[in-house]
Design a protein around this motif. Structure first.
Motif, PDB file in Angstrom:
ATOM      1  N   ALA A 222       3.516  94.185  -9.236  1.00  9.49           N
ATOM      2  CA  ALA A 222       3.297  93.087 -10.180  1.00  9.49           C
ATOM      3  C   ALA A 222       4.522  92.192 -10.295  1.00  9.49           C
ATOM      4  O   ALA A 222       4.413  90.965 -10.301  1.00  9.49           O
ATOM      5  CB  ALA A 222       2.925  93.661 -11.548  1.00  9.49           C
ATOM      6  N   ASP A 223       5.724  92.798 -10.366  1.00 16.23           N
ATOM      7  CA  ASP A 223       6.953  92.007 -10.497  1.00 16.23           C
ATOM      8  C   ASP A 223       7.213  91.178  -9.240  1.00 16.23           C
ATOM      9  O   ASP A 223       7.647  90.015  -9.318  1.00 16.23           O
ATOM     10  CB  ASP A 223       8.155  92.925 -10.760  1.00 16.23           C
ATOM     11  CG  ASP A 223       8.137  93.486 -12.179  1.00 16.23           C
ATOM     12  OD1 ASP A 223       7.427  92.911 -13.025  1.00 16.23           O
ATOM     13  OD2 ASP A 223       8.825  94.489 -12.428  1.00 16.23           O
ATOM     14  N   GLU A 224       6.957  91.774  -8.077  1.00 22.21           N
ATOM     15  CA  GLU A 224       7.197  91.059  -6.819  1.00 22.21           C
ATOM     16  C   GLU A 224       6.215  89.900  -6.654  1.00 22.21           C
ATOM     17  O   GLU A 224       6.579  88.806  -6.221  1.00 22.21           O
ATOM     18  CB  GLU A 224       7.080  92.039  -5.648  1.00 22.21           C
ATOM     19  CG  GLU A 224       8.249  93.021  -5.568  1.00 22.21           C
ATOM     20  CD  GLU A 224       8.020  94.113  -4.548  1.00 22.21           C
ATOM     21  OE1 GLU A 224       8.991  94.552  -3.907  1.00 22.21           O
ATOM     22  OE2 GLU A 224       6.852  94.541  -4.385  1.00 22.21           O
ATOM     23  N   VAL A 225       4.961  90.129  -7.010  1.00 16.90           N
ATOM     24  CA  VAL A 225       3.957  89.065  -6.924  1.00 16.90           C
ATOM     25  C   VAL A 225       4.304  87.935  -7.889  1.00 16.90           C
ATOM     26  O   VAL A 225       4.174  86.752  -7.568  1.00 16.90           O
ATOM     27  CB  VAL A 225       2.547  89.621  -7.229  1.00 16.90           C
ATOM     28  CG1 VAL A 225       1.536  88.480  -7.420  1.00 16.90           C
ATOM     29  CG2 VAL A 225       2.081  90.549  -6.110  1.00 16.90           C
ATOM     30  N   LYS A 226       4.771  88.298  -9.073  1.00 19.05           N
ATOM     31  CA  LYS A 226       5.185  87.292 -10.065  1.00 19.05           C
ATOM     32  C   LYS A 226       6.307  86.425  -9.516  1.00 19.05           C
ATOM     33  O   LYS A 226       6.349  85.210  -9.722  1.00 19.05           O
ATOM     34  CB  LYS A 226       5.641  87.999 -11.350  1.00 19.05           C
ATOM     35  CG  LYS A 226       5.937  87.064 -12.508  1.00 19.05           C
ATOM     36  CD  LYS A 226       6.280  87.849 -13.757  1.00 19.05           C
ATOM     37  CE  LYS A 226       6.591  86.905 -14.920  1.00 19.05           C
ATOM     38  NZ  LYS A 226       6.928  87.663 -16.162  1.00 19.05           N
ATOM     39  N   GLN A 227       7.236  87.054  -8.791  1.00 17.11           N
ATOM     40  CA  GLN A 227       8.346  86.321  -8.179  1.00 17.11           C
ATOM     41  C   GLN A 227       7.842  85.352  -7.116  1.00 17.11           C
ATOM     42  O   GLN A 227       8.312  84.211  -7.017  1.00 17.11           O
ATOM     43  CB  GLN A 227       9.334  87.314  -7.563  1.00 17.11           C
ATOM     44  CG  GLN A 227      10.597  86.667  -6.995  1.00 17.11           C
ATOM     45  CD  GLN A 227      11.563  87.693  -6.427  1.00 17.11           C
ATOM     46  OE1 GLN A 227      11.332  88.892  -6.518  1.00 17.11           O
ATOM     47  NE2 GLN A 227      12.645  87.227  -5.839  1.00 17.11           N
ATOM     48  N   VAL A 228       6.869  85.794  -6.328  1.00 14.41           N
ATOM     49  CA  VAL A 228       6.276  84.936  -5.304  1.00 14.41           C
ATOM     50  C   VAL A 228       5.592  83.736  -5.947  1.00 14.41           C
ATOM     51  O   VAL A 228       5.780  82.588  -5.539  1.00 14.41           O
ATOM     52  CB  VAL A 228       5.258  85.735  -4.450  1.00 14.41           C
ATOM     53  CG1 VAL A 228       4.480  84.793  -3.530  1.00 14.41           C
ATOM     54  CG2 VAL A 228       5.971  86.801  -3.626  1.00 14.41           C
ATOM     55  N   LEU A 229       4.808  83.990  -6.987  1.00 13.25           N
ATOM     56  CA  LEU A 229       4.057  82.922  -7.643  1.00 13.25           C
ATOM     57  C   LEU A 229       4.962  81.945  -8.393  1.00 13.25           C
ATOM     58  O   LEU A 229       4.566  80.800  -8.640  1.00 13.25           O
ATOM     59  CB  LEU A 229       3.030  83.523  -8.605  1.00 13.25           C
ATOM     60  CG  LEU A 229       1.893  84.316  -7.943  1.00 13.25           C
ATOM     61  CD1 LEU A 229       0.963  84.896  -8.996  1.00 13.25           C
ATOM     62  CD2 LEU A 229       1.112  83.437  -6.971  1.00 13.25           C
ATOM     63  N   ALA A 230       6.166  82.398  -8.745  1.00  9.28           N
ATOM     64  CA  ALA A 230       7.116  81.516  -9.438  1.00  9.28           C
ATOM     65  C   ALA A 230       7.525  80.338  -8.542  1.00  9.28           C
ATOM     66  O   ALA A 230       7.969  79.295  -9.040  1.00  9.28           O
ATOM     67  CB  ALA A 230       8.351  82.302  -9.856  1.00  9.28           C
TER      68      ALA A 230
END
Length: 255
Positions: A222-230
Motif C-alpha cells: 500500500a505504501d509503495e503504491v501510494k508513492q507511485v500514485l503521488a
C-alpha cells in the motif's frame, strides 16, 4: 447512450457461443445470434454495429472446408457492401489461409480458438472504436529496462495495438520527436533516468504533456503504491498482472 448491436454469425450454436453471447452482454452490447444467410445479413446490416463470425472447427473433410470458405465469402460480400467491422473467431490453422482468401479479412480482428475472453473483449472494443469500415490500431510505447518483460507484454498486446519498445528513459524524448503515441507504459524503476523523472520531463513539454502515462511497477504494498500514485500518472499496472487483465485495462484507457 444508444446500445450498440453485435451480431454473432455461426452455423451451429454451442456452449462456447453462449459464453461469448453472455460476455458481450456483460460489456453492454445488444448481442444476437444469426445464421450465415446473405439475405438475413443484409436485412440486419443497417442496424448492426459489429459482426462476429464464429468459424466451425478445423476439419480434414474437404467438403466441409469448402462450405466454410463459401460462408466466409458470403459474409465478406455483405461486409464490403455495408462497410461494417467484423471479428473472426477460428482455429489458428485457418488464419493465414483466410487472410489471403479475401483482402477485407486482413484488417479484421482475429481471436483464436479456444476463445480467451480477455482477447475477445479487446478485439470488440478495438473494432467498436474504429472508423466506419476498419479501425486504425492505437500506438503504444513501452519503456522498460527489462527487455524480456517488455517483449512479453508486446507479444500479449501486438494483435490489437502497434507497439514500440525503448529500454532507457533517456531515449524517450528523441523517440517522441519522431513518432506520436497514444499511450506510454513506463517502468517506474529504471537506472540512470527512472520513471518519475521521465514523467516529469514529459509533463514539462507542451508537445508530450497530454500523452497518457501508465506506470509499470513491481511494487505492490500500500505504501509503495501510494508513492507511485503521488507522481500523478494516468494509472499503474503491477508487473505480475496477467495478460487478460492488461488487455482489459488498456482497452478501457484507450477506447
Amino acid at each position: 447512450m444508444e446500445e450498440k448491436k453485435v451480431a454473432i454469425i455461426l452455423q451451429q450454436y454451442s456452449i462456447v457461443v453462449k459464453g461469448i453471447e453472455r460476455k458481450l452482454k456483460e460489456l453492454g452490447f445488444n448481442a444476437t445470434v444469426i445464421k450465415p444467410d446473405s439475405d438475413l445479413l443484409r436485412a440486419v446490416s443497417n442496424e448492426t454495429d459489429l459482426f462476429v463470425l464464429y468459424l466451425p472447427k478445423d476439419s480434414k473433410n474437404r467438403e466441409e472446408e469448402e462450405m466454410m470458405f463459401q460462408m466466409v465469402l458470403q459474409v465478406c460480400d455483405v461486409m464490403r457492401t455495408y462497410k461494417k467491422n467484423m471479428i473472426l473467431i477460428g482455429e489458428k490453422s485457418y488464419r493465414s489461409n483466410l487472410m489471403e482468401f479475401d483482402s477485407i479479412l486482413r484488417d479484421c480482428e482475429w481471436v483464436d480458438r479456444p476463445v480467451d475472453m480477455g482477447l475477445l473483449t479487446a478485439a470488440v472494443r478495438n473494432a467498436m472504436g474504429g472508423a466506419a469500415n476498419f479501425h486504425v490500431k492505437k500506438q503504444i510505447l513501452i519503456v522498460d529496462d527489462d527487455p524480456s518483460y517488455a517483449s512479453m507484454v508486446r507479444t500479449w498486446i501486438k494483435e490489437f495495438y502497434k507497439v514500440d519498445i525503448l529500454t532507457s528513459g533517456k531515449q524517450v524524448s528523441l523517440f517522441l520527436d519522431k513518432k506520436k503515441v497514444d499511450l506510454i507504459l513506463l517502468d517506474y524503476e529504471m537506472p540512470l533516468m527512472n520513471g518519475s523523472q521521465v514523467l516529469q520531463m514529459l509533463r514539462r513539454d507542451p508537445s508530450t504533456k497530454d500523452i497518457p502515462v501508465v506506470f509499470l511497477t513491481g511494487v505492490g504494498t500500500a505504501d509503495e503504491v501510494k508513492q507511485v500514485l503521488a507522481m500523478k500518472p494516468d494509472g499503474y499496472i503491477l508487473k505480475s498482472t496477467p495478460r487478460e487483465q492488461i488487455l482489459e485495462y488498456l482497452t478501457e484507457k484507450l477506447h
